[in-house]
Design a protein around this motif. Structure first.
Motif, PDB file in Angstrom:
ATOM      1  N   SER A  26       0.853  -1.189   0.000  1.00  0.00           N
ATOM      2  CA  SER A  26       0.000   0.000   0.000  1.00  0.00           C
ATOM      3  C   SER A  26       0.884   1.233   0.000  1.00  0.00           C
ATOM      4  CB  SER A  26      -0.899   0.021   1.244  1.00  0.00           C
ATOM      5  OG  SER A  26      -1.762  -1.076   1.257  1.00  0.00           O
ATOM      6  N   TYR A  27       0.384   2.306  -0.608  1.00  0.00           N
ATOM      7  CA  TYR A  27       1.146   3.545  -0.716  1.00  0.00           C
ATOM      8  C   TYR A  27       0.359   4.681  -0.086  1.00  0.00           C
ATOM      9  CZ  TYR A  27       3.594   0.711  -4.129  1.00  0.00           C
ATOM     10  OH  TYR A  27       4.278  -0.305  -4.743  1.00  0.00           O
ATOM     11  N   GLU A  29       0.188   8.780   0.600  1.00  0.00           N
ATOM     12  CA  GLU A  29       0.684  10.031   0.031  1.00  0.00           C
ATOM     13  C   GLU A  29       0.025  11.187   0.759  1.00  0.00           C
ATOM     14  OE1 GLU A  29       3.193  12.162  -2.273  1.00  0.00           O
ATOM     15  OE2 GLU A  29       2.978  10.032  -2.632  1.00  0.00           O
ATOM     16  N   ASP A 103     -11.466   7.278   1.998  1.00  0.00           N
ATOM     17  CA  ASP A 103     -10.292   7.409   1.143  1.00  0.00           C
ATOM     18  C   ASP A 103      -9.053   7.928   1.876  1.00  0.00           C
ATOM     19  OD1 ASP A 103     -11.762   6.516  -1.021  1.00  0.00           O
ATOM     20  OD2 ASP A 103     -12.374   8.540  -1.581  1.00  0.00           O
ATOM     21  N   PRO A 122      -4.430   9.867   1.052  1.00  0.00           N
ATOM     22  CA  PRO A 122      -4.960   8.588   0.564  1.00  0.00           C
ATOM     23  C   PRO A 122      -3.957   7.450   0.725  1.00  0.00           C
ATOM     24  CG  PRO A 122      -4.338   9.971  -1.271  1.00  0.00           C
ATOM     25  CD  PRO A 122      -4.131  10.794  -0.040  1.00  0.00           C
ATOM     26  N   LYS A 124      -3.304   3.885  -1.110  1.00  0.00           N
ATOM     27  CA  LYS A 124      -3.686   3.100  -2.290  1.00  0.00           C
ATOM     28  C   LYS A 124      -2.871   1.833  -2.347  1.00  0.00           C
ATOM     29  CE  LYS A 124      -5.042   7.184  -4.763  1.00  0.00           C
ATOM     30  NZ  LYS A 124      -4.996   7.997  -5.896  1.00  0.00           N
TER      31      LYS A 124
END
Length: 124
Positions: A26-27, A29, A103, A122, A124
């Motif tokens: 997962s990333y 940011e 989100d 978020p 992602k």
């Protein structure tokens, strides 16, 4: 069972077994931080102590790599996932899903229990 069938069965089982243990990445940011979280447990495990964090502070590009785990409540009954936690001495790095916004995630860094940095963004 022929030798060909046994060989096929072996490769099939080896491949499907390896896929169920594939790492999930997962990333995050945010405005201040960028992070990568690698989940090293088999798919479907809510509770995991094989989670790896790579965090980069955007202002000066400093980074840290830590091992940690998931944050869960109500275990062992239902084991509800609540986020990720990583420790480095007196520092604690935590990620929590934002309440009211599916989100966004909150990233909180504490030193001796006091918040020294926080960010949201978020995942992602």
């Amino acid at each position: 069972m022929t030798k060909t069938h046994r060989l096929f069965l072996f490769f099939f089982l080896a491949t499907t077994s390896a896929l169920s243990y594939a790492k999930s990445v997962s990333y995050f940011e945010g405005k201040k931080f960028r992070a990568t979280i690698e989940y090293g447990c088999s798919e479907g495990n809510v509770s995991c102590n094989k989670v790896h964090l790579t965090s980069i502070k955007k202002a000066d590009k400093s980074s840290i790599k830590l091992n940690g785990g998931t944050i869960n409540i109500n275990c062992p009954d239902t084991c509800d996932f609540k986020g990720y936690n990583f420790k480095n001495g007196k520092y604690n790095y935590s990620f929590y899903p934002s309440i009211g916004n599916d989100d966004l995630w909150n990233y909180i860094v504490t030193l001796n229990g006091k918040v020294i940095a926080k960010d949201s963004g978020p995942m992602k």
